[in-house]
Design a protein around this motif. Structure first.
Motif, PDB file in Angstrom:
ATOM      1  N   SER A  10     -43.511 -35.636  -1.264  1.00  0.00           N
ATOM      2  CA  SER A  10     -43.996 -34.895  -0.198  1.00  0.00           C
ATOM      3  C   SER A  10     -43.180 -34.402   1.194  1.00  0.00           C
ATOM      4  N   HIS A  11     -42.205 -35.330   1.307  1.00  0.00           N
ATOM      5  CA  HIS A  11     -41.009 -35.025   2.379  1.00  0.00           C
ATOM      6  C   HIS A  11     -39.977 -35.702   2.235  1.00  0.00           C
ATOM      7  N   GLY A  12     -38.895 -35.504   3.091  1.00  0.00           N
ATOM      8  CA  GLY A  12     -37.511 -35.980   2.953  1.00  0.00           C
ATOM      9  C   GLY A  12     -37.275 -37.532   3.532  1.00  0.00           C
ATOM     10  N   HIS A  13     -38.721 -38.213   4.158  1.00  0.00           N
ATOM     11  CA  HIS A  13     -38.375 -39.467   4.775  1.00  0.00           C
ATOM     12  C   HIS A  13     -38.164 -40.358   3.564  1.00  0.00           C
ATOM     13  N   ARG A  14     -37.233 -41.623   3.956  1.00  0.00           N
ATOM     14  CA  ARG A  14     -36.887 -42.467   2.802  1.00  0.00           C
ATOM     15  C   ARG A  14     -38.177 -43.077   2.340  1.00  0.00           C
ATOM     16  N   ASP A  15     -39.077 -43.457   2.733  1.00  0.00           N
ATOM     17  CA  ASP A  15     -40.155 -44.068   2.139  1.00  0.00           C
ATOM     18  C   ASP A  15     -41.027 -43.321   1.188  1.00  0.00           C
ATOM     19  N   HIS A  16     -40.659 -41.983   1.107  1.00  0.00           N
ATOM     20  CA  HIS A  16     -41.111 -41.114   0.264  1.00  0.00           C
ATOM     21  C   HIS A  16     -40.259 -40.333  -0.718  1.00  0.00           C
ATOM     22  N   LEU A  17     -38.980 -39.892  -0.337  1.00  0.00           N
ATOM     23  CA  LEU A  17     -38.043 -39.302  -1.446  1.00  0.00           C
ATOM     24  C   LEU A  17     -37.512 -40.603  -1.950  1.00  0.00           C
TER      25      LEU A  17
ATOM     26  N   VAL B 182     -49.722 -32.711   8.492  1.00  0.00           N
ATOM     27  CA  VAL B 182     -49.258 -32.383   9.824  1.00  0.00           C
ATOM     28  C   VAL B 182     -48.448 -33.581   9.968  1.00  0.00           C
ATOM     29  N   HIS B 183     -46.866 -33.281   9.883  1.00  0.00           N
ATOM     30  CA  HIS B 183     -45.990 -34.506   9.717  1.00  0.00           C
ATOM     31  C   HIS B 183     -44.484 -33.579   9.818  1.00  0.00           C
ATOM     32  N   CYS B 184     -43.299 -34.226   9.865  1.00  0.00           N
ATOM     33  CA  CYS B 184     -42.142 -33.359   9.719  1.00  0.00           C
ATOM     34  C   CYS B 184     -41.453 -33.975   8.622  1.00  0.00           C
TER      35      CYS B 184
ATOM     36  N   GLY C 274     -50.019 -36.986   1.510  1.00  0.00           N
ATOM     37  CA  GLY C 274     -48.651 -37.273   1.769  1.00  0.00           C
ATOM     38  C   GLY C 274     -48.635 -38.046   3.120  1.00  0.00           C
ATOM     39  N   ASP C 275     -47.873 -37.754   3.930  1.00  0.00           N
ATOM     40  CA  ASP C 275     -47.937 -38.170   5.196  1.00  0.00           C
ATOM     41  C   ASP C 275     -48.703 -37.437   6.342  1.00  0.00           C
ATOM     42  N   THR C 276     -49.914 -37.535   6.960  1.00  0.00           N
ATOM     43  CA  THR C 276     -50.342 -36.445   7.770  1.00  0.00           C
ATOM     44  C   THR C 276     -51.319 -37.038   8.975  1.00  0.00           C
TER      45      THR C 276
HETATM   46 NI    NI Z   1     -42.915 -39.583   6.717  1.00  0.00          NI
END
Ligand code: NI
Ligand code: MN
Length: 231
Positions: free
Chosen positions: A49-56, A109-111, A142-144
């Motif tokens: 969903s995105h590049g943050h470590r807790d997802h990638l 709505v996240h980065c 995802g994160d939002t």
């Molecule tokens: Ni995140």
């Protein structure tokens, strides 16, 4: 279809012929003590969903071990391709047919950034996923934060199962998450992205009672890490 929860936002979808992994954060995930990255043997695709470590998370290791294709927004997919794994690049609003089913990327709505030696490297936009697999429509947010167009997602998709963050601080808290379920009109809801770190500790029973108030038709499926739910 079997849904296996690996804690935080990580789900393993086991369909009749394919396995799809979402946000495989295993190493360093206090909730994923039941499994190691090398335990995943058959994975067809990894949705990130995105590049943050807790997802990638352990995407690259698992993709290397299994030959899984990594599906994400173009910038993050490009980063993963640079590390030698197979990727499919997409972007928000786009849908693609894969052997296991279809994936459409939704707004979140996240980065999104990748931590490279303490610096944040741009990784495109954060996203969520609408997945059609084995006749089921799944939504992983995802994160939002809460956004009004969840109503549009709910109007245009009959969501069988929604995976919704409730941890607060970085993402929606229980109140906004329950309201999100009202907008999404999902039949069943699995709360995620909580109790992994102290700042996202939540009492899931609070979310369940808020869900009863906001979206009484939605059934909450609270899952413990390592548990399997048959959809
Ligand atoms: Ni995140
Ligand atoms: Mn997160």
């Amino acid at each position: 279809m079997r849904i296996i929860y690996h804690g935080h936002s990580c789900f393993e979808l086991k369909g009749t012929a394919h396995t799809v992994l979402i946000d495989p954060f295993i190493k360093g995930n206090a909730l994923a003590t039941h499994i190691k990255p090398q335990d995943f043997k058959e994975v067809d695709a990894i949705l990130v969903s995105h590049g943050h470590r807790d997802h990638l998370g352990d995407t690259i290791e698992i993709a290397n071990n299994t030959g899984a294709i990594v599906i994400s927004v173009a910038e993050l997919a490009k980063y993963c391709a640079g590390l030698g794994v197979k990727v499919h690049r997409m972007h928000i609003g786009g849908k693609h047919d894969f052997p296991f089913g279809t994936v459409k990327l939704t707004q979140a709505v996240h980065c999104s950034a990748i931590d490279v030696e303490g610096r944040s490297v741009y990784a495109g936009l954060a996203c969520g996923f609408l997945i059609n697999m084995d006749g089921f429509c799944l939504y992983h947010a995802g994160d939002t934060g809460l956004f009004g167009d969840m109503e549009l997602i709910g109007r245009r998709n009959f969501i069988d199962l929604a995976m919704i963050p409730i941890g607060d601080n970085y993402v929606m808290g229980p109140e906004d998450a329950a309201y999100a379920c009202k907008l999404l009109k999902a039949k069943e809801v699995i709360p995620m992205h909580f109790n992994t770190f102290p700042e996202i500790n939540q009492d899931v029973s609070e979310f369940i009672s808020l869900l009863k108030e906001n979206a009484p038709e939605a059934k909450c499926i609270p899952m413990k890490p390592g548990e399997t739910y048959e959809l």
